[in-house]
Motif scaffolding. Structure first.
Motif: not given
Length: 203
Positions: A141-155
């Motif tokens: 979770q820490g890596v996923y939310f490392f940036k203030e705004k994540t740009d992972y779109i689920g692909t």
């Protein structure tokens, strides 16, 4: 036999059988008692239905390896040999993560020929749902939310990028104390079951 030794024996058997074939010699079915392979005077045997006691060994991963054998046996011999010898199932945790990193760079370098857009990967198109993220370890979770705004779109492409980012964060000394290499490898294989294996099979 330890799990590490079991992996080594599988790899040795694949290499040994390939060498036998390279000399124009063949063997009977490896599941028959009458079939065996000698290497340096020693009999090499493998039992794919055997039991491994390592608690981190998960049978779906073994099944992915066997499925790779069945689904790629139509390939030219050298390609088939490469698929088996380099299958993620037989790699160490570090080698598996390095391989995922290479796969990311390979797909990113040629987006027009991206196998991750195939329907084969539809099952991974909702990998970052809220419920999925909530089940992850704190490190993930820490890596996923490392940036203030994540740009992972689920692909699937983003899932491979996320796995690559997990490895890169681990490689930074400041992040490493929160998770061990084995734990990181286990979490990736647990939460994204067979993902890297499926990529390998479809390359």
């Amino acid at each position: 036999m330890s799990l590490a030794n079991w992996f080594d024996k599988v790899r040795e058997l694949i290499v040994s059988v390939s060498k036998i074939h390279s000399y124009g010699c063949y063997h009977g079915a490896l599941n028959l008692k009458s079939s065996y392979v000698f290497v340096a005077g020693h009999l090499k045997m493998i039992n794919l239905e055997g039991f491994c006691s390592d608690k981190r060994f998960r049978w779906p991963e073994k099944d992915a390896f066997l499925n790779c054998i069945l689904s790629t046996c139509w390939l030219w011999y050298n390609e088939f040999y490469f698929k088996l010898r380099n299958h993620p199932f037989l790699l160490t945790p570090m080698k598996r993560l390095e391989y995922a990193d290479r796969l990311y760079r390979l797909t990113a370098a040629d987006p027009g020929n991206n196998i991750l857009s195939s329907q084969v990967f539809d099952q991974y198109r909702n990998w970052n749902s809220k419920s999925a993220i909530a089940s992850w370890s704190d490190y993930m979770q820490g890596v996923y939310f490392f940036k203030e705004k994540t740009d992972y779109i689920g692909t699937p492409e983003d899932l491979l990028r996320f796995i690559r980012n997990l490895f890169h964060h681990f490689s930074q000394a400041c992040c490493r104390p929160t998770v061990t290499l084995d734990e990181l490898d286990y979490d990736i294989r647990y939460f994204f079951e067979e993902f890297v294996d499926v990529i390998h099979r479809n390359l």
